[in-house]
Design a protein around this motif. Structure first.
Motif, PDB file in Angstrom:
ATOM      1  N   UNK B 230      -1.011  70.367  11.314  1.00 14.01           N
ATOM      2  CA  UNK B 230       0.282  69.744  11.610  1.00 14.01           C
ATOM      3  C   UNK B 230       0.190  68.809  12.828  1.00 14.01           C
ATOM      4  N   UNK B 231      -0.424  69.294  13.900  1.00 20.53           N
ATOM      5  CA  UNK B 231      -0.513  68.483  15.127  1.00 20.53           C
ATOM      6  C   UNK B 231      -1.330  67.223  14.877  1.00 20.53           C
ATOM      7  N   UNK B 232      -2.409  67.369  14.094  1.00 18.39           N
ATOM      8  CA  UNK B 232      -3.289  66.231  13.848  1.00 18.39           C
ATOM      9  C   UNK B 232      -2.843  65.374  12.668  1.00 18.39           C
ATOM     10  N   UNK B 233      -1.680  65.731  12.074  1.00 16.28           N
ATOM     11  CA  UNK B 233      -1.136  64.949  10.946  1.00 16.28           C
ATOM     12  C   UNK B 233      -2.150  64.820   9.825  1.00 16.28           C
ATOM     13  N   UNK B 234      -2.876  65.883   9.546  1.00 13.50           N
ATOM     14  CA  UNK B 234      -3.925  65.771   8.538  1.00 13.50           C
ATOM     15  C   UNK B 234      -4.009  67.047   7.699  1.00 13.50           C
ATOM     16  N   UNK B 235      -3.166  67.140   6.655  1.00 14.37           N
ATOM     17  CA  UNK B 235      -3.185  68.352   5.819  1.00 14.37           C
ATOM     18  C   UNK B 235      -4.515  68.549   5.095  1.00 14.37           C
ATOM     19  N   UNK B 236      -5.298  67.478   4.986  1.00 17.83           N
ATOM     20  CA  UNK B 236      -6.584  67.577   4.282  1.00 17.83           C
ATOM     21  C   UNK B 236      -7.711  68.056   5.189  1.00 17.83           C
ATOM     22  N   UNK B 237      -7.477  68.057   6.504  1.00 17.64           N
ATOM     23  CA  UNK B 237      -8.501  68.509   7.450  1.00 17.64           C
ATOM     24  C   UNK B 237      -8.847  69.970   7.154  1.00 17.64           C
ATOM     25  N   UNK B 238     -10.120  70.266   6.987  1.00 17.03           N
ATOM     26  CA  UNK B 238     -10.538  71.649   6.753  1.00 17.03           C
ATOM     27  C   UNK B 238     -10.684  72.352   8.101  1.00 17.03           C
ATOM     28  N   UNK B 239      -9.903  73.421   8.293  1.00 19.49           N
ATOM     29  CA  UNK B 239      -9.940  74.185   9.544  1.00 19.49           C
ATOM     30  C   UNK B 239     -10.059  75.659   9.189  1.00 19.49           C
ATOM     31  N   UNK B 240     -11.063  76.340   9.750  1.00 20.94           N
ATOM     32  CA  UNK B 240     -11.178  77.781   9.545  1.00 20.94           C
ATOM     33  C   UNK B 240     -11.485  78.443  10.883  1.00 20.94           C
ATOM     34  N   UNK B 241     -10.840  79.574  11.129  1.00 16.74           N
ATOM     35  CA  UNK B 241     -10.981  80.240  12.421  1.00 16.74           C
ATOM     36  C   UNK B 241     -11.339  81.709  12.267  1.00 16.74           C
ATOM     37  N   UNK B 242     -12.125  82.212  13.212  1.00 18.40           N
ATOM     38  CA  UNK B 242     -12.335  83.643  13.411  1.00 18.40           C
ATOM     39  C   UNK B 242     -11.942  83.925  14.857  1.00 18.40           C
ATOM     40  N   UNK B 243     -10.935  84.781  15.037  1.00 21.96           N
ATOM     41  CA  UNK B 243     -10.377  84.985  16.380  1.00 21.96           C
ATOM     42  C   UNK B 243     -10.726  86.368  16.914  1.00 21.96           C
ATOM     43  N   UNK B 244     -11.277  86.403  18.110  1.00 21.88           N
ATOM     44  CA  UNK B 244     -11.815  87.633  18.687  1.00 21.88           C
ATOM     45  C   UNK B 244     -11.263  87.828  20.104  1.00 21.88           C
ATOM     46  N   UNK B 245     -10.763  89.022  20.368  1.00 21.78           N
ATOM     47  CA  UNK B 245     -10.265  89.364  21.707  1.00 21.78           C
ATOM     48  C   UNK B 245     -11.405  89.954  22.519  1.00 21.78           C
ATOM     49  N   UNK B 246     -11.521  89.534  23.777  1.00 23.33           N
ATOM     50  CA  UNK B 246     -12.650  89.954  24.604  1.00 23.33           C
ATOM     51  C   UNK B 246     -12.198  90.461  25.960  1.00 23.33           C
ATOM     52  N   UNK B 247     -13.065  91.218  26.633  1.00 25.68           N
ATOM     53  CA  UNK B 247     -12.658  91.822  27.896  1.00 25.68           C
ATOM     54  C   UNK B 247     -12.748  90.881  29.084  1.00 25.68           C
ATOM     55  N   UNK B 248     -11.955  89.829  29.070  1.00 23.65           N
ATOM     56  CA  UNK B 248     -11.729  89.073  30.301  1.00 23.65           C
ATOM     57  C   UNK B 248     -10.245  88.732  30.378  1.00 23.65           C
ATOM     58  N   UNK B 249      -9.788  88.391  31.567  1.00 27.52           N
ATOM     59  CA  UNK B 249      -8.350  88.302  31.808  1.00 27.52           C
ATOM     60  C   UNK B 249      -7.762  86.936  31.459  1.00 27.52           C
ATOM     61  N   UNK B 250      -8.467  85.861  31.847  1.00 26.20           N
ATOM     62  CA  UNK B 250      -7.871  84.524  31.764  1.00 26.20           C
ATOM     63  C   UNK B 250      -8.824  83.526  31.129  1.00 26.20           C
ATOM     64  N   UNK B 251      -8.286  82.605  30.394  1.00 25.65           N
ATOM     65  CA  UNK B 251      -8.960  81.496  29.706  1.00 25.65           C
ATOM     66  C   UNK B 251      -9.533  81.943  28.358  1.00 25.65           C
TER      67      UNK B 251
END
Lengths: 350, 350
Positions: B230-251
């Motif tokens: 949506x932000x990039x105005x490109x519905x055809x853009x292929x985007x895949x994510x793997x999201x992992x929580x880690x033991x640090x506080x910030x960033x």
């Protein structure tokens, strides 16, 4: 009455983290040992270690140490292996080497028994144990490759500090306490002991494991790339890695994207292959939040796989999360597995 | 003599982690405020907070609270935004919403000012602030997309616990001390406060952020996928994510693989675009071990990019490491940037 064959085994680097794990596994698996020789640098020589209830005095590793040894398990760093592995071979021992010294040598098999066990028999005295992050990845991907082919791997790693040795483990522990006490963090070891700069690992992430190569990749990343192609017998396989050190003690985790050759493969197909594979435990059920983590995989032999998802855009693409204890399957256990295979298949003579 | 325009601003969720960061940024950036209203749930109402040296009493957020407000910055959870953002708009306020409530709504712009600032003017009273992990990724990739095109993104995230709220921060702190004391780890919050199971985050990695969707991806992963398109105005853009929580506080940190459209692009080309980009700091020099880390990026506004490497097999493939403070550029700072743009461009009326 049959006589059970027993072997004279040496562990080089017996007092180190991996050496200690090897001793423990040899005991647990009742490895057929006649005599166990524990070798180390001169600094640790004289230490007493207990194996199967008997005290063994650690000796300094020298060329002569290998007289009469059948199997020598090396885990004392690349320079020791370079110096002493040929001496062991010269004296009739078969070496399983857990360093990077011989991994890419053409006449040295690089083996993960679940993947390319048959390569062991081509040895010329030395068999190399792959890098920890490579071992668990190829073990997890082999059943999928066998069933559906494999053309591409993109991996981002989440690696434990124990892979950098006991000093790194102590550094994470000390820095964590310093952080919680609001003290300044002392960084002397990570990311790489001998490198120019050191950064805190506690409550942080360091995108550098081992030193940088001329192409901008780290040596750890190049190990994953080159070793995977060699183990899988596929120089055309596209493998790219980003290796990151993280603040946990044990087990590496890997976010792995793969492309298979076959069209129309489903997540259920992949699950089926992983469920039937030796040494793999599938832990993958979103409905019960089941997936492996570094803590859950620690102190276990197997390679754990979860979060299997089909790519949303590429029919041949899949994403997986592969976790294993970096000191066991990633090092000590894979080493002992190779030694077991040498014996079981009568491959000591190569 | 010119008169400076000043505005009545409300912060909804003023006592929360992001609300507090927003207050601090409004002060630091000398945002042109006439009156600042601090709103919260009934539990935090009555608290006293200091802004620009003056004490302000926090009030319970109600529909009437927004009478006379020009700009309302919402950061109090999706249900509060769903209930009160329309009430604020009805009373003439423009809402910048930091929750997921309106992000994918067709008539609501989803904005990272460095990427799609001009979308702000299409607002109908509400502008949505994207998910933290999405913001830093699209900010880091926009200069590359503009120069060379972009067809594919595969991202594996390394996310800080502060993204899960102050209770998760406390949980990591408590568990870390429990671990160092050899005590049992108490897990009540992570990976997802309201979900069925909880796992320790200290010295661990959890491959689940937000709840699982029917397709096996987590909601966090789907946010990254859908919001980026949506932000990039490109519905055809292929985007895949793997999201992992880690033991640090910030960033949050992200290992990102991209494929550009143009052939023959070099690492130096990518560096050049990143160096010239607003809001981006290139930190990438293997010879001096320079790369961003969560600790080095904390408390900074910018998005940091390092470890830029060309794929070894695909001429159009590149790998990057993108790091940014998840509470600043990932939340508070991006929210204030949108408010600044509304004023600067005279877009309050949409």
């Amino acid at each position: 009455m049959t006589e059970k064959k027993v072997y004279n085994v040496a562990i080089v680097g017996a007092t180190g983290a991996v050496g200690q794990k090897i001793m423990k596994i040899l005991e647990e698996k009742e490895f057929p040992i006649n005599k166990l020789k524990l070798l180390s640098s001169i600094n640790s020589a004289g230490k007493e270690l207990v194996f199967n209830g008997k005290t063994i005095i650690v000796e300094e590793a020298k060329p002569e140490s290998f007289e009469g040894i059948d199997i020598a398990l090396f885990s004392a760093g690349g320079s020791v292996s370079k110096q002493l592995a040929p001496e062991a071979v010269k004296r009739g021992a078969v070496v399983v080497d857990n360093t990077s010294a011989y991994r890419m040598a053409e006449n040295v098999p690089l083996v993960v028994p679940e993947v390319n066990n048959e390569d062991i028999q081509k040895h010329n005295g030395i068999i190399a144990n792959p890098n920890c992050s490579t071992i668990q990845m190829v073990a997890g991907l082999k059943p999928i490759k066998d069933a559906y082919g494999l053309s591409r791997i993109i991996v981002s790693t989440y690696q434990a500090v124990s892979g950098a040795g006991v000093n790194a483990v102590n550094e994470l522990e000390n820095q964590s306490q310093q952080f919680l006490n609001n003290e300044e963090l002392e960084a002397n070891i990570l990311p790489v002991k001998g490198d120019k700069k050191h950064y805190p690992i506690a409550f942080n992430a360091l995108p550098q494991i081992d030193v940088f190569q001329d192409n901008g990749y780290t040596f750890e990343e190049m190990k994953m790339i080159n070793e995977t192609k060699k183990i899988m017998h596929d120089p055309e396989l596209s493998v790219i890695a980003t290796c990151v050190r993280l603040p946990f003690f044990t087990s590496h985790a890997e976010s792995v994207y793969i492309e298979v050759d076959k069209e129309g493969v489903t997540v259920e197909d992949v699950w089926k292959e992983l469920r039937n594979a030796e040494g793999i435990i599938l832990e993958d059920d979103p409905s019960t939040q089941s997936y492996p983590t570094p803590l859950s995989a620690a102190n276990k032999e197997e390679v754990f796989v979860g979060r299997v998802r089909k790519d949303l855009d590429n029919d041949k693409g899949f994403h997986l999360w592969i976790v294993s204890d970096n000191l066991l399957k990633g090092a000590a256990w894979n080493t002992v597995q190779i030694a077991q295979s040498l014996i079981k298949n009568n491959w000591l003579q190569g």
